[in-house]
Design a protein around this motif. Structure first.
Motif, PDB file in Angstrom:
ATOM      1  N   LEU A 291       0.835  -1.208   0.000  1.00  0.00           N
ATOM      2  CA  LEU A 291       0.000   0.000   0.000  1.00  0.00           C
ATOM      3  C   LEU A 291       0.868   1.257   0.000  1.00  0.00           C
ATOM      4  O   LEU A 291       0.582   2.222  -0.715  1.00  0.00           O
ATOM      5  CB  LEU A 291      -0.910   0.015   1.227  1.00  0.00           C
ATOM      6  N   ILE A 292       1.916   1.246   0.802  1.00  0.00           N
ATOM      7  CA  ILE A 292       2.830   2.388   0.874  1.00  0.00           C
ATOM      8  C   ILE A 292       3.432   2.688  -0.494  1.00  0.00           C
ATOM      9  O   ILE A 292       3.655   3.845  -0.862  1.00  0.00           O
ATOM     10  CB  ILE A 292       3.934   2.119   1.920  1.00  0.00           C
ATOM     11  N   LEU A 293       3.652   1.635  -1.287  1.00  0.00           N
ATOM     12  CA  LEU A 293       4.234   1.788  -2.622  1.00  0.00           C
ATOM     13  C   LEU A 293       3.174   2.003  -3.703  1.00  0.00           C
ATOM     14  O   LEU A 293       3.507   2.103  -4.885  1.00  0.00           O
ATOM     15  CB  LEU A 293       5.079   0.557  -2.958  1.00  0.00           C
ATOM     16  N   GLY A 294       1.907   2.061  -3.300  1.00  0.00           N
ATOM     17  CA  GLY A 294       0.841   2.301  -4.256  1.00  0.00           C
ATOM     18  C   GLY A 294       0.547   1.119  -5.160  1.00  0.00           C
ATOM     19  O   GLY A 294       0.091   1.293  -6.292  1.00  0.00           O
ATOM     20  N   VAL A 295       0.783  -0.098  -4.664  1.00  0.00           N
ATOM     21  CA  VAL A 295       0.522  -1.305  -5.444  1.00  0.00           C
ATOM     22  C   VAL A 295      -0.809  -1.909  -4.986  1.00  0.00           C
ATOM     23  O   VAL A 295      -0.970  -2.207  -3.792  1.00  0.00           O
ATOM     24  CB  VAL A 295       1.662  -2.336  -5.279  1.00  0.00           C
ATOM     25  N   PRO A 296      -1.774  -2.099  -5.874  1.00  0.00           N
ATOM     26  CA  PRO A 296      -3.076  -2.671  -5.500  1.00  0.00           C
ATOM     27  C   PRO A 296      -2.938  -4.046  -4.856  1.00  0.00           C
ATOM     28  O   PRO A 296      -2.089  -4.847  -5.273  1.00  0.00           O
ATOM     29  CB  PRO A 296      -3.804  -2.785  -6.846  1.00  0.00           C
ATOM     30  N   GLY A 310     -10.636  -2.161   4.251  1.00  0.00           N
ATOM     31  CA  GLY A 310     -12.038  -1.778   4.330  1.00  0.00           C
ATOM     32  C   GLY A 310     -12.964  -2.967   4.150  1.00  0.00           C
ATOM     33  O   GLY A 310     -12.660  -3.913   3.425  1.00  0.00           O
ATOM     34  N   LYS A 311     -14.112  -2.919   4.810  1.00  0.00           N
ATOM     35  CA  LYS A 311     -15.048  -4.046   4.775  1.00  0.00           C
ATOM     36  C   LYS A 311     -15.728  -4.209   3.422  1.00  0.00           C
ATOM     37  O   LYS A 311     -16.224  -5.275   3.093  1.00  0.00           O
ATOM     38  CB  LYS A 311     -16.103  -3.883   5.882  1.00  0.00           C
ATOM     39  N   ASN A 312     -15.752  -3.166   2.642  1.00  0.00           N
ATOM     40  CA  ASN A 312     -16.415  -3.225   1.335  1.00  0.00           C
ATOM     41  C   ASN A 312     -15.422  -3.070   0.190  1.00  0.00           C
ATOM     42  O   ASN A 312     -15.745  -2.483  -0.851  1.00  0.00           O
ATOM     43  CB  ASN A 312     -17.497  -2.140   1.260  1.00  0.00           C
ATOM     44  N   ASN A 313     -14.199  -3.589   0.393  1.00  0.00           N
ATOM     45  CA  ASN A 313     -13.165  -3.543  -0.653  1.00  0.00           C
ATOM     46  C   ASN A 313     -12.861  -2.114  -1.100  1.00  0.00           C
ATOM     47  O   ASN A 313     -12.565  -1.866  -2.273  1.00  0.00           O
ATOM     48  CB  ASN A 313     -13.566  -4.392  -1.858  1.00  0.00           C
ATOM     49  N   GLU A 314     -12.896  -1.177  -0.160  1.00  0.00           N
ATOM     50  CA  GLU A 314     -12.684   0.226  -0.513  1.00  0.00           C
ATOM     51  C   GLU A 314     -11.257   0.498  -0.967  1.00  0.00           C
ATOM     52  O   GLU A 314     -11.020   1.265  -1.906  1.00  0.00           O
ATOM     53  CB  GLU A 314     -13.024   1.121   0.683  1.00  0.00           C
ATOM     54  N   PHE A 315     -10.285  -0.151  -0.299  1.00  0.00           N
ATOM     55  CA  PHE A 315      -8.882   0.153  -0.587  1.00  0.00           C
ATOM     56  C   PHE A 315      -8.131  -1.026  -1.212  1.00  0.00           C
ATOM     57  O   PHE A 315      -6.930  -0.947  -1.456  1.00  0.00           O
ATOM     58  CB  PHE A 315      -8.174   0.600   0.700  1.00  0.00           C
ATOM     59  N   GLY A 316      -8.793  -2.118  -1.448  1.00  0.00           N
ATOM     60  CA  GLY A 316      -8.195  -3.313  -2.041  1.00  0.00           C
ATOM     61  C   GLY A 316      -9.258  -4.395  -2.082  1.00  0.00           C
ATOM     62  O   GLY A 316     -10.372  -4.201  -1.588  1.00  0.00           O
ATOM     63  N   ILE A 317      -8.920  -5.537  -2.664  1.00  0.00           N
ATOM     64  CA  ILE A 317      -9.889  -6.623  -2.789  1.00  0.00           C
ATOM     65  C   ILE A 317      -9.594  -7.705  -1.755  1.00  0.00           C
ATOM     66  O   ILE A 317      -8.517  -8.309  -1.746  1.00  0.00           O
ATOM     67  CB  ILE A 317      -9.858  -7.223  -4.204  1.00  0.00           C
ATOM     68  N   ILE A 340      -9.645  -0.851 -13.098  1.00  0.00           N
ATOM     69  CA  ILE A 340      -9.743  -1.271 -11.693  1.00  0.00           C
ATOM     70  C   ILE A 340      -8.376  -1.199 -11.020  1.00  0.00           C
ATOM     71  O   ILE A 340      -8.257  -0.769  -9.867  1.00  0.00           O
ATOM     72  CB  ILE A 340     -10.342  -2.688 -11.596  1.00  0.00           C
ATOM     73  N   ARG A 341      -7.330  -1.598 -11.736  1.00  0.00           N
ATOM     74  CA  ARG A 341      -5.981  -1.523 -11.161  1.00  0.00           C
ATOM     75  C   ARG A 341      -5.599  -0.077 -10.862  1.00  0.00           C
ATOM     76  O   ARG A 341      -4.996   0.212  -9.818  1.00  0.00           O
ATOM     77  CB  ARG A 341      -4.960  -2.169 -12.103  1.00  0.00           C
ATOM     78  N   GLU A 342      -5.930   0.819 -11.759  1.00  0.00           N
ATOM     79  CA  GLU A 342      -5.604   2.233 -11.532  1.00  0.00           C
ATOM     80  C   GLU A 342      -6.394   2.800 -10.361  1.00  0.00           C
ATOM     81  O   GLU A 342      -5.874   3.596  -9.571  1.00  0.00           O
ATOM     82  CB  GLU A 342      -5.888   3.034 -12.804  1.00  0.00           C
ATOM     83  N   LYS A 343      -7.652   2.380 -10.235  1.00  0.00           N
ATOM     84  CA  LYS A 343      -8.479   2.816  -9.103  1.00  0.00           C
ATOM     85  C   LYS A 343      -7.842   2.398  -7.784  1.00  0.00           C
ATOM     86  O   LYS A 343      -7.686   3.214  -6.851  1.00  0.00           O
ATOM     87  CB  LYS A 343      -9.878   2.220  -9.216  1.00  0.00           C
ATOM     88  N   TYR A 344      -7.450   1.127  -7.686  1.00  0.00           N
ATOM     89  CA  TYR A 344      -6.900   0.622  -6.429  1.00  0.00           C
ATOM     90  C   TYR A 344      -5.461   1.088  -6.189  1.00  0.00           C
ATOM     91  O   TYR A 344      -5.009   1.109  -5.043  1.00  0.00           O
ATOM     92  CB  TYR A 344      -6.991  -0.899  -6.382  1.00  0.00           C
ATOM     93  N   ARG A 345      -4.774   1.473  -7.243  1.00  0.00           N
ATOM     94  CA  ARG A 345      -3.449   2.073  -7.054  1.00  0.00           C
ATOM     95  C   ARG A 345      -3.592   3.393  -6.298  1.00  0.00           C
ATOM     96  O   ARG A 345      -2.851   3.664  -5.343  1.00  0.00           O
ATOM     97  CB  ARG A 345      -2.803   2.319  -8.414  1.00  0.00           C
ATOM     98  N   ASP A 346      -4.547   4.220  -6.700  1.00  0.00           N
ATOM     99  CA  ASP A 346      -4.789   5.494  -6.001  1.00  0.00           C
ATOM    100  C   ASP A 346      -5.302   5.264  -4.584  1.00  0.00           C
ATOM    101  O   ASP A 346      -4.912   5.967  -3.644  1.00  0.00           O
ATOM    102  CB  ASP A 346      -5.797   6.333  -6.789  1.00  0.00           C
ATOM    103  N   LYS A 347      -6.183   4.264  -4.416  1.00  0.00           N
ATOM    104  CA  LYS A 347      -6.725   3.960  -3.096  1.00  0.00           C
ATOM    105  C   LYS A 347      -5.648   3.437  -2.149  1.00  0.00           C
ATOM    106  O   LYS A 347      -5.675   3.701  -0.943  1.00  0.00           O
ATOM    107  CB  LYS A 347      -7.860   2.941  -3.217  1.00  0.00           C
ATOM    108  N   ALA A 348      -4.693   2.688  -2.692  1.00  0.00           N
ATOM    109  CA  ALA A 348      -3.589   2.164  -1.880  1.00  0.00           C
ATOM    110  C   ALA A 348      -2.778   3.303  -1.289  1.00  0.00           C
ATOM    111  O   ALA A 348      -2.448   3.309  -0.094  1.00  0.00           O
ATOM    112  CB  ALA A 348      -2.707   1.249  -2.726  1.00  0.00           C
ATOM    113  N   ARG A 349      -2.446   4.275  -2.105  1.00  0.00           N
ATOM    114  CA  ARG A 349      -1.666   5.421  -1.629  1.00  0.00           C
ATOM    115  C   ARG A 349      -2.422   6.209  -0.576  1.00  0.00           C
ATOM    116  O   ARG A 349      -1.837   6.687   0.404  1.00  0.00           O
ATOM    117  CB  ARG A 349      -1.311   6.317  -2.813  1.00  0.00           C
ATOM    118  N   GLU A 350      -3.725   6.329  -0.768  1.00  0.00           N
ATOM    119  CA  GLU A 350      -4.555   7.045   0.210  1.00  0.00           C
ATOM    120  C   GLU A 350      -4.556   6.316   1.550  1.00  0.00           C
ATOM    121  O   GLU A 350      -4.385   6.929   2.608  1.00  0.00           O
ATOM    122  CB  GLU A 350      -5.978   7.160  -0.328  1.00  0.00           C
ATOM    123  N   ARG A 351      -4.729   4.988   1.503  1.00  0.00           N
ATOM    124  CA  ARG A 351      -4.839   4.202   2.730  1.00  0.00           C
ATOM    125  C   ARG A 351      -3.526   4.137   3.503  1.00  0.00           C
ATOM    126  O   ARG A 351      -3.525   4.040   4.742  1.00  0.00           O
ATOM    127  CB  ARG A 351      -5.295   2.782   2.382  1.00  0.00           C
TER     128      ARG A 351
END
Length: 376
Positions: A291-296, A310-317, A340-351
């Motif tokens: 997550l720190i490296l922004g990898v889904p 997250g319980k609803n796959n907010e930051f990863g699957i 989807i990969r790009e979405k979770y890449r951004d979410k990883a950095r946020e989390r």
């Protein structure tokens, strides 16, 4: 200044070992005089301890059946045998022998902390290093508090050991800035192809990590026509088994066992998906680092993952359970869609912001200070 001793089985290449080094290296030296005691030496993480952290090695190397030998002696005897100095706080930083040893302390002014890293599920597993359940329960009740690395681990521990003293959840410490900096180093021993979707797993090649399952899943993806390449960073007793699965499925060209590397981050950062295929975890250090490296992240439903993602796959699957088919389905979703990969890449950095080094170290120091004020 308070004297703190951390007791651990060894400092080999495991997640708990790494995060202990991260924690002690960053504790405030004006408040804490820190010592780490490894029951057995030779661990690769010894070299990463800062020079002002004292290191005590009890035995040069591990002895086969050491936990059985230790059970011949009482916790009180073992404490007196291994721990000669006096400390304000003594921490058993892993389940098992270290907890049994530290529980033998009879110093009234010394606070004791038990740090639990993994889900243990049942009494037999939790009591493996103890003579029996009764002794294990007595030992854990002697600690002033218990720290668990996730809410799931806390619930699991309390379901097995009904201790009356406080049980806290404190997240592992990661060297966030250092991880990002090391990830910039060039990779000169692996050719990462642009036309391949690169998956990576990190951990000891042991049964609980499920890398044999990941090898079979990879073969299914290849058969279905996906241009995927899976890399595994780690070493261990399951290597031959995994290699056999890869060979039998004709995937040797697209499934690579990289072995142990002192800088895993430069490899993880080059990949598109981080995979946790484990059947049991505490709070995955490797997934946090991804997550720190922004990898889904795609992971089995093991301890800590819902807290992390997250319980609803907010930051990863997080797939439903630890089975092979469910993990395959989750990975297929990520592999199939660049969007989807790009979405979770951004979410990883946020989390990753909630796992900053400053936050996690501060929470641990607050707990120690509270204990010394008799507030814990």
């Amino acid at each position: 200044m308070k004297k703190i001793l951390f007791v651990i089985h060894d400092l080999h290449h495991g997640g708990a070992e790494k995060v202990l080094v991260n924690l002690v290296n960053n504790m405030d030296r004006e408040k804490f005089d820190v010592t780490v005691m490894a029951l057995f030496g030779g661990g690769v993480n010894e070299q990463f301890l800062k020079k002002d952290v004292k290191l005590i090695i009890c035995h040069k190397r591990a002895v086969r059946g050491n936990s059985k030998i230790m059970k011949l002696f009482s916790p009180q005897f073992l404490f007196g045998y291994y721990i000669k100095d006096k400390y304000d706080i003594i921490v058993s930083y892993l389940e098992g022998p270290s907890a049994r040893i530290v529980s033998g302390c009879n110093e009234k002014n010394t606070k004791l902390v038990s740090w639990i890293h993994v889900e243990q599920h049942d009494r037999n597993t939790a009591c493996n290093a103890f003579r029996d359940y009764k002794e294990a329960l007595e030992c854990y009740r002697k600690f002033d508090c218990t720290v668990c690395v996730s809410e799931y681990v806390k619930k699991d521990f309390q379901s097995i050991f009904p201790v009356e003293n406080p049980v806290y959840v404190l997240y592992n410490t990661n060297e966030t800035d250092q991880i990002r900096e090391l990830a910039k180093e060039p990779v000169d021993d692996v050719v990462f192809k642009d036309n391949e979707i690169k998956l990576i797993g990190v951990g000891k090649l042991m049964t609980n990590k499920g890398f044999d399952k990941l090898a079979r899943i990879h073969a299914r993806l290849i058969r279905e026509g996906y241009k995927a390449h899976t890399y595994i960073l780690g070493e261990g007793p399951e290597r031959n088994k995994i290699e056999k699965i890869v060979d039998e499925n004709g995937c040797a060209d697209t499934f690579t066992l990289l072995g142990y590397r002192t800088n895993p981050y430069k490899y993880v950062a080059k990949c598109n998906i981080f995979v946790c295929s484990s059947v049991a975890e505490g709070f995955s250090t490797a997934a946090t680092e991804a997550l720190i490296l922004g990898v889904p992240v795609v992971t089995t439903r093991v301890s800590g993952m819902e807290e992390m993602l997250g319980k609803n796959n907010e930051f990863g699957i997080v797939v439903d359970g630890t089975g092979e088919d469910k993990l395959y389905d989750g990975l297929k979703v990520m592999v199939s869609s660049l969007k989807i990969r790009e979405k979770y890449r951004d979410k990883a950095r946020e989390r990753s912001k909630i796992f900053s080094k400053e936050n996690t170290v501060s929470e641990v120091e607050k707990m120690f200070e509270s204990m010394m004020k008799n507030e814990a």
